[in-house]
Design a protein around this motif. Structure first.
Motif, short mmCIF file in Angstrom:
data_model
loop_
_atom_site.label_atom_id
_atom_site.label_comp_id
_atom_site.label_asym_id
_atom_site.label_seq_id
_atom_site.Cartn_x
_atom_site.Cartn_y
_atom_site.Cartn_z
N VAL A 83 44.47 46.43 34.18
CA VAL A 83 44.11 46.65 35.61
C VAL A 83 43.81 44.95 35.89
CG1 VAL A 83 41.50 47.32 37.36
CG2 VAL A 83 43.08 48.89 35.60
N VAL A 84 44.14 44.29 36.72
CA VAL A 84 43.43 43.05 36.80
C VAL A 84 42.75 43.11 38.63
CG1 VAL A 84 44.33 40.67 37.96
CG2 VAL A 84 45.31 41.48 35.99
N VAL A 85 41.31 42.81 38.31
CA VAL A 85 40.67 42.59 39.94
C VAL A 85 41.04 41.36 40.89
CG1 VAL A 85 38.53 43.38 41.39
CG2 VAL A 85 39.77 44.80 39.29
N LEU A 86 41.12 41.54 41.83
CA LEU A 86 40.97 40.07 42.50
C LEU A 86 39.45 39.86 43.12
CD1 LEU A 86 44.34 39.80 43.23
CD2 LEU A 86 43.80 39.59 41.34
N SER A 87 39.06 38.83 42.92
CA SER A 87 37.41 39.48 43.82
C SER A 87 36.63 38.14 43.01
CB SER A 87 36.72 40.47 43.27
OG SER A 87 35.01 40.03 43.75
#
Length: 260
Positions: free
Chosen positions: A30-34
């Motif tokens: 999981v890669v979260v762009l935030s």
């Protein structure tokens, strides 16, 4: 690999993503762009790779992209999404009249949209027009130990002015009821000006409430209303104005006897 686009500076987007990934039992990378400062807290983002929201999706080459809350991004910035990947949208209540002008001329299209709560009819109509599949989804948070305090528990992640307003709301409510319960603020940090006698805890996740919790006081954000629904008889909400989140409608729906 799953990329999750969660533009916005608050904690709510990240808490919702945690619940979504748990609900669907996602075990991929999981890669979260935030750009949220809360994404740096390992209690929130454990197991994720966090990158800036402006990271190019083409460079990531995910198998799936999850777009949280705003169907074209926070400011309508999602205009060209990579082809060949599954695109999922998590839809919650928006102030649709305020958000609609932000939609680009060619808005993103989704393979599936999950409705996490009832939407404005025009908002839902838009999502049905741009989604191959639309279905409701009830989120389930990862298991966590109960948070037990004696008396009333006030929860908010900020800003400080709102946190202090919630504390004042709780104190006024107690005075009107002729009560003097112990008050505990659960928040990422102790705000300046917190009245003497109000305890502070930095706990995440904050719940479920233990048996000593007599009252739960929160704003009317999506996660607070959802997570404390089983304790609605003890839950009091003070909705705050938001440019794109309709907390007042959500709070009205949550009142006993109301219909969604």
């Amino acid at each position: 690999m799953i990329a999750c686009y969660a533009a916005g500076g608050g904690l709510g987007h990240l808490t919702r993503l945690r619940a979504y990934l748990h609900t669907l039992a996602v075990d991929d990378e999981v890669v979260v762009l935030s750009d949220s400062p809360f994404a740096a807290d390992p209690r929130v983002s454990s197991g994720w790779t966090v990158r800036p929201a402006a990271t190019g999706l083409a460079s990531l080459a995910p198998d799936e992209l999850v777009v949280d809350a705003f169907p074209a991004g926070l400011k309508g910035e999602l205009t060209r999404l990579p082809s060949g990947i599954r695109i999922t949208h998590l839809a919650r209540l928006l102030c649709w009249d305020a958000y609609r002008p932000l939609l680009p001329g060619d808005p993103p299209r989704f393979d599936r949209t999950f409705l996490l709560e009832p939407l404005d009819p025009a908002h839902e109509a838009h999502l049905r027009a741009v989604s191959a599949e639309v279905a409701p989804l009830v989120l389930d948070d990862p298991p966590s130990a109960p948070l037990d305090v004696h008396g009333w528990m006030i929860l908010h992640s900020g800003p400080d002015a709102e946190t202090l307003e919630l504390v004042g709301y709780a104190r006024d409510m107690a005075a009107m009821e002729g009560a003097d319960p112990p008050l505990t603020l659960v928040s990422p940090h102790r705000p300046d000006g917190l009245p003497a006698g109000v305890a502070h805890l930095d706990v995440y996740p904050a719940g479920p409430p233990g048996p000593g919790v007599e009252r739960i006081v929160t704003a009317a954000g999506f996660n607070a209303v959802r997570q404390f629904a089983p304790w609605r008889d003890r839950h009091r909400m003070l909705p705050f104005p938001r440019s794109l989140d309709d907390q007042f409608t959500r709070a009205a729906r949550a009142r006993p006897g109301s219909t969604p």
